[in-house]
Write a protein that holds these residues in place. Structure first.
Motif, PDB file in Angstrom:
ATOM      1  N   ASP A 250      17.414   2.566  52.033  1.00 54.43           N
ATOM      2  CA  ASP A 250      17.221   3.332  50.810  1.00 54.43           C
ATOM      3  C   ASP A 250      15.965   2.817  50.082  1.00 54.43           C
ATOM      4  O   ASP A 250      15.919   1.676  49.632  1.00 54.43           O
ATOM      5  CB  ASP A 250      18.445   3.188  49.907  1.00 54.43           C
ATOM      6  CG  ASP A 250      18.388   4.118  48.706  1.00 54.43           C
ATOM      7  OD1 ASP A 250      18.925   5.223  48.790  1.00 54.43           O
ATOM      8  OD2 ASP A 250      17.777   3.737  47.686  1.00 54.43           O
ATOM      9  N   HIS A 305      30.397   7.753  46.283  1.00 51.62           N
ATOM     10  CA  HIS A 305      29.068   7.773  45.690  1.00 51.62           C
ATOM     11  C   HIS A 305      27.952   7.505  46.706  1.00 51.62           C
ATOM     12  O   HIS A 305      26.886   7.020  46.365  1.00 51.62           O
ATOM     13  CB  HIS A 305      28.980   6.739  44.554  1.00 51.62           C
ATOM     14  CG  HIS A 305      29.856   7.083  43.391  1.00 51.62           C
ATOM     15  ND1 HIS A 305      30.158   6.165  42.403  1.00 51.62           N
ATOM     16  CD2 HIS A 305      30.503   8.239  43.068  1.00 51.62           C
ATOM     17  CE1 HIS A 305      30.948   6.754  41.517  1.00 51.62           C
ATOM     18  NE2 HIS A 305      31.173   8.004  41.903  1.00 51.62           N
ATOM     19  N   LEU A 306      28.218   7.798  47.973  1.00 53.01           N
ATOM     20  CA  LEU A 306      27.226   7.512  49.008  1.00 53.01           C
ATOM     21  C   LEU A 306      26.267   8.672  49.250  1.00 53.01           C
ATOM     22  O   LEU A 306      25.346   8.551  50.044  1.00 53.01           O
ATOM     23  CB  LEU A 306      27.942   7.143  50.323  1.00 53.01           C
ATOM     24  CG  LEU A 306      28.814   5.879  50.260  1.00 53.01           C
ATOM     25  CD1 LEU A 306      29.432   5.597  51.633  1.00 53.01           C
ATOM     26  CD2 LEU A 306      27.998   4.679  49.806  1.00 53.01           C
ATOM     27  N   HIS A 307      26.476   9.792  48.591  1.00 52.44           N
ATOM     28  CA  HIS A 307      25.570  10.929  48.776  1.00 52.44           C
ATOM     29  C   HIS A 307      24.691  11.076  47.533  1.00 52.44           C
ATOM     30  O   HIS A 307      25.098  10.734  46.426  1.00 52.44           O
ATOM     31  CB  HIS A 307      26.366  12.212  49.028  1.00 52.44           C
ATOM     32  CG  HIS A 307      27.379  12.514  47.955  1.00 52.44           C
ATOM     33  ND1 HIS A 307      27.052  13.181  46.802  1.00 52.44           N
ATOM     34  CD2 HIS A 307      28.698  12.207  47.880  1.00 52.44           C
ATOM     35  CE1 HIS A 307      28.125  13.286  46.046  1.00 52.44           C
ATOM     36  NE2 HIS A 307      29.150  12.716  46.674  1.00 52.44           N
ATOM     37  N   PRO A 308      23.467  11.597  47.695  1.00 50.02           N
ATOM     38  CA  PRO A 308      22.555  11.727  46.554  1.00 50.02           C
ATOM     39  C   PRO A 308      23.096  12.687  45.505  1.00 50.02           C
ATOM     40  O   PRO A 308      23.858  13.608  45.804  1.00 50.02           O
ATOM     41  CB  PRO A 308      21.263  12.269  47.177  1.00 50.02           C
ATOM     42  CG  PRO A 308      21.399  12.044  48.645  1.00 50.02           C
ATOM     43  CD  PRO A 308      22.862  12.059  48.942  1.00 50.02           C
ATOM     44  N   THR A 539      18.717   8.263  45.163  1.00 53.69           N
ATOM     45  CA  THR A 539      19.220   7.084  45.872  1.00 53.69           C
ATOM     46  C   THR A 539      20.577   7.361  46.531  1.00 53.69           C
ATOM     47  O   THR A 539      21.383   8.144  46.028  1.00 53.69           O
ATOM     48  CB  THR A 539      19.360   5.885  44.913  1.00 53.69           C
ATOM     49  OG1 THR A 539      19.854   4.746  45.631  1.00 53.69           O
ATOM     50  CG2 THR A 539      20.300   6.202  43.764  1.00 53.69           C
ATOM     51  N   THR A 540      20.811   6.691  47.679  1.00 55.11           N
ATOM     52  CA  THR A 540      22.122   6.739  48.334  1.00 55.11           C
ATOM     53  C   THR A 540      22.760   5.358  48.423  1.00 55.11           C
ATOM     54  O   THR A 540      23.817   5.197  49.026  1.00 55.11           O
ATOM     55  CB  THR A 540      21.993   7.296  49.771  1.00 55.11           C
ATOM     56  OG1 THR A 540      21.065   6.492  50.511  1.00 55.11           O
ATOM     57  CG2 THR A 540      21.527   8.737  49.745  1.00 55.11           C
ATOM     58  N   SER A 545      23.815   4.512  43.473  1.00 53.74           N
ATOM     59  CA  SER A 545      24.364   5.866  43.465  1.00 53.74           C
ATOM     60  C   SER A 545      25.536   5.967  42.488  1.00 53.74           C
ATOM     61  O   SER A 545      25.746   7.004  41.853  1.00 53.74           O
ATOM     62  CB  SER A 545      24.802   6.275  44.870  1.00 53.74           C
ATOM     63  OG  SER A 545      25.180   7.631  44.908  1.00 53.74           O
TER      64      SER A 545
END
Length: 591
Positions: A250, A305-308, A539-540, A545
């Motif tokens: 990232d 919360h791992l996706h933008p 951010t990921t 995130s």
């Protein structure tokens, strides 16, 4: 890596001061420490000395000048030392003994004299010293924590015991900018006792809070040195917001960590000798008791919360704001907001954007903690730059007043005047004069002003009429720049305020209060700038995130408040410094 900060083992003295540059997490650290200490069975009083205090936001509780119990934490009490409330209570206390004794006309004169800006300062200071020296209060609590104003004003507050004590020792004529010295003389022993408490390492600990970034670390080093000079030797350094584990793929997270490591490697020598601790970066906004209790412990990020985060692409850019200001013909532009939101960077980018469009621009700061030269760089021929330095302005003002009165006063009168001008209040008048002169430059240049954090900005802007009285009393004349100031600030064709915030609870709450206060003072606001947004950065990384997802609620609140006049500036992996980077930022193409 330094040791994790643990209030239970590291905070032992009765008095604990949390200070640092605006936005480093002083309030979060102080509040979380207070909760941890109270949860352990200690009786704790948490006091804010910041005019822009947000303790009430953190605890969702209305606070006053007097201790209020915090629901959900049985041993914890909190209070705000609000300067205006303190000044009103101080005025009543000073005048009350003379009611029925002196004529009404004399009482009215006393009340008018006690309505000046100096009274606000001494009243807040009076409450502060009372807390430091009140044995009964001290016996009720194991710890009294002070969440202080950003360091420029904290330094002034902590130096005031010495300043006022010295002024009272030296004063011979029995009067001051607050009227008769009798009221202050009665406090003389109190002020000396406050000085002793501050310098006693068994009584007081100063916790210097910083982010792992160059500007806050420089500010912490300056505060450390100056406070050691006043005798406050017992100091700890706490670095807040360390990201130690991150997604290497990232770019935002990698840039975030690289910037942190570079700043820590270049830490000023003044800080390297201090005991140093750190607090992990939290993937949430630090409000509410649950989050406060988790603040000092590394927290696992939410897997959701791992996706933008998706941010509305229709939100205007900084370039749109600059174009609008230019089209409207604005001559005075302020950036205002909570400390640490990036007012200096936004002000500098606006100044560069206008200069690139061919305008003559003057960029200045009224913030004693600002590092304007660091942000804009040394090689900036297109823009004139200045800084309102309180010490320089004080000396200049003292010399000017003495020169104006030298021919009309005898030796005794001149000595009286020189003594009066040594009062700590005189510095406030001198700074205000410089501020008025700065705005006056708008006749020749577009003036962009990076202001001090909001509480002190409001005191400055809202006290124009009181400063008229103070200046007239001291020098006998009110300069044209001071007389013109308030009409200029209130003219939407000449002045515009850009409210700078982060997409977080406390900065948005404070910005909303600022907007209301400015509206009440008749000073126009139009644009809001959401700065350093992780949501807009794409951010990921799990922790970053998490912060990005937490921003969405506050972005929507700002967009609603701004009614279409809000911009968003992404958090950038590369620190924005120097003319060329500011130029790219102003054109919305920073990479």
């Amino acid at each position: 890596m330094s040791t994790l900060f643990d209030p239970l083992t590291m905070l032992r003295t009765p008095y604990l001061f949390f200070t640092g540059k605006g936005g480093v997490g002083k309030t979060s650290t102080a509040c979380a420490a207070a909760v941890v200490l109270a949860d352990s069975g200690k009786r704790v009083l948490l006091v804010s000395t910041d005019p822009a205090s947000n303790l009430q936001d953190v605890f969702s509780t209305q606070l006053s000048n007097h201790p209020t119990p915090i629901e959900g934490v049985p041993n914890l009490f909190a209070a705000n030392l609000d300067p205006e409330t303190a000044a009103e209570e101080y005025k009543v206390k000073v005048v009350a003994p003379y009611r029925g004794v002196l004529p009404d006309s004399v009482l009215a004169s006393m009340e008018e004299q006690l309505s000046g800006a100096c009274t606000v300062e001494i009243a807040a200071f009076d409450e502060f010293t009372t807390l430091l020296t009140n044995d009964q209060l001290k016996s009720q609590f194991d710890h009294i924590l002070f969440d202080t104003a950003p360091t420029g004003h904290t330094l002034r507050l902590l130096q005031l015991p010495s300043a006022w004590s010295g002024f009272l020792d030296d004063s011979t004529h029995g009067a001051s900018c607050l009227g008769p010295l009798a009221g202050l003389e009665a406090k003389k022993s109190l002020y000396h006792e406050a000085v002793q408490s501050l310098s006693d390492g068994t009584q007081t600990t100063l916790i210097l809070v910083s982010r792992p970034e160059q500007s806050p670390l420089l500010e912490a080093a300056r505060a450390s040195s100056e406070l050691k000079g006043t005798g406050v030797e017992n100091q700890l350094l706490v670095i807040n917001g360390i990201l130690s584990s991150y997604f290497i793929e990232d770019a935002v997270a990698k840039g975030f960590v690289d910037r942190q490591q570079k700043a820590l490697t270049q830490m000023p020598a003044e800080l390297q000798s201090l005991e140093s601790y750190h607090i992990p970066l939290a993937p949430f906004n630090v409000t509410g008791l649950e989050n406060l209790r988790a603040f000092f412990v590394p927290v696992r990020a939410n897997a959701d919360h791992l996706h933008p985060v998706e941010v509305d692409a229709a939100i205007p850019s900084l370039e749109s704001l600059i174009s609008d200001v230019e089209t409207d013909g604005i001559r005075v532009i302020f950036t205002m907001g909570k400390g640490g939101v990036g007012k200096t960077t936004v002000a500098s980018a606006i100044a560069v954007g206008l200069a690139e469009r061919g305008h003559r621009v003057h960029l200045s700061t009224t913030d004693p903690a600002a590092h304007l030269e660091y942000v804009i760089g040394d090689n900036c021929d297109q823009i004139t730059v200045s800084r309102v330095d309180p010490k320089v302005e004080l000396e200049k003002y003292q010399q000017e007043v003495i020169s104006q009165n030298a021919d009309s006063l005898d030796d005794e009168g001149l000595a009286f005047l020189e003594e009066d001008l040594r009062s700590p209040c005189t510095e406030e008048i001198a700074v205000f004069r410089a501020f008025a002169d700065l705005v006056e430059r708008s006749e020749e240049e577009i003036v962009v002003i990076d202001t001090a954090p909001t509480g002190h900005t409001l005191l400055l802007l809202d006290a124009t009429q009181e400063y008229h009285k103070e200046i007239a009393r001291s020098s006998g004349t009110v300069p044209d720049s001071v007389q013109h100031l308030l009409p200029r600030l209130r003219d939407p064709k000449e002045t515009s305020v850009v409210i700078v915030t982060l997409a977080e609870a406390t900065p948005v709450y404070e910005a909303s209060r600022l907007e209301k206060d400015l509206k009440r003072a008749g000073i126009p606001t139009k644009w809001w700038a959401i700065n350093q947004s992780f949501a807009a950065a794409g951010t990921t990384d799990p922790v970053l995130s998490g912060r990005a997802h937490a921003e969405l609620e506050w972005i929507q609140k700002v967009l609603h408040k701004a009614e279409g006049h809000a911009i968003i500036i992404p958090w950038e992996p590369v620190e924005v410094t120097g003319y060329e980077q500011l130029k790219r930022l102003s054109a919305s193409i920073l990479k």
